[in-house]
Design an enzyme around this catalytic site. Structure first.
Site, PDB file in Angstrom:
ATOM      1  NE  ARG A  87      37.876  34.855  36.785  1.00 49.65           N
ATOM      2  CZ  ARG A  87      38.614  34.149  35.439  1.00 49.65           C
ATOM      3  NH1 ARG A  87      39.094  35.758  35.050  1.00 49.65           N
ATOM      4  NH2 ARG A  87      38.795  33.621  34.715  1.00 49.65           N
ATOM      5  CD  GLU A  90      36.354  38.471  35.480  1.00 50.61           C
ATOM      6  OE1 GLU A  90      34.993  38.404  34.628  1.00 50.61           O
ATOM      7  OE2 GLU A  90      37.067  38.063  35.975  1.00 50.61           O
ATOM      8  CB  SER A 113      42.882  51.596  55.721  1.00 46.86           C
ATOM      9  OG  SER A 113      44.329  51.831  55.959  1.00 46.86           O
TER      10      SER A 113
END
Length: 146
Positions: A87, A90, A113
């Site tokens: 995920r 995704e 960062s």
């Protein structure tokens, strides 16, 4: 001792004692996500905290030393198939460019960062089903012109 063997020993001790990352992190004095990353070999921890961690889990000095060694930060470059980890791929694929544009509008040309960084996970109760709240908090680093 290499980081893989260190991780195996830590996970075995964690499971045999029935501890959670939260429990161990509280004892060591660090955030649970950071602690898990250290124990999985992707970060290092100062020797003093490594000693507390190893002692709490009942592990030997070679684990303490391995916890403090700098990791190579190399991982498998294939797309993960674990549904939770996938995920994140995704999310980056669907929202990554949008996030980049919004961050650059707000902060300028630069990056967030991953070194000066915190990540927290919270449960958010919801009548339709509890939600996972992931907070990424990184210092903004502007690109420099020279």
């Amino acid at each position: 001792m290499n980081k893989s063997l260190m991780t195996e020993k830590i996970i075995a001790a964690k499971e045999s004692k029935g501890f959670t990352w939260e429990t161990i992190a509280s004892e060591v004095g660090v955030a649970p996500v950071y602690l898990a990353s250290v124990c999985l070999g992707m970060n290092s921890i100062v020797p003093e905290k490594a000693s507390v961690l190893a002692a709490f889990l009942g592990l030997e000095d070679d684990v303490t030393k391995a916890l403090s060694e700098f990791p190579p930060k190399i991982w498998d470059q294939t797309v993960a198939t674990d549904p939770l980890i996938y995920r994140f791929y995704e999310i980056a694929g669907v929202y990554g460019e949008s996030v980049r544009q919004v961050v650059q509008e707000e902060f300028g040309d630069g990056i967030m960062s991953a070194i000066d960084f915190k990540l927290d996970i919270e449960r958010e109760e919801d009548p339709k089903g509890d939600r996972v709240k992931i907070i990424l908090n990184g210092k903004f680093l502007p690109y420099k012109a020279w």
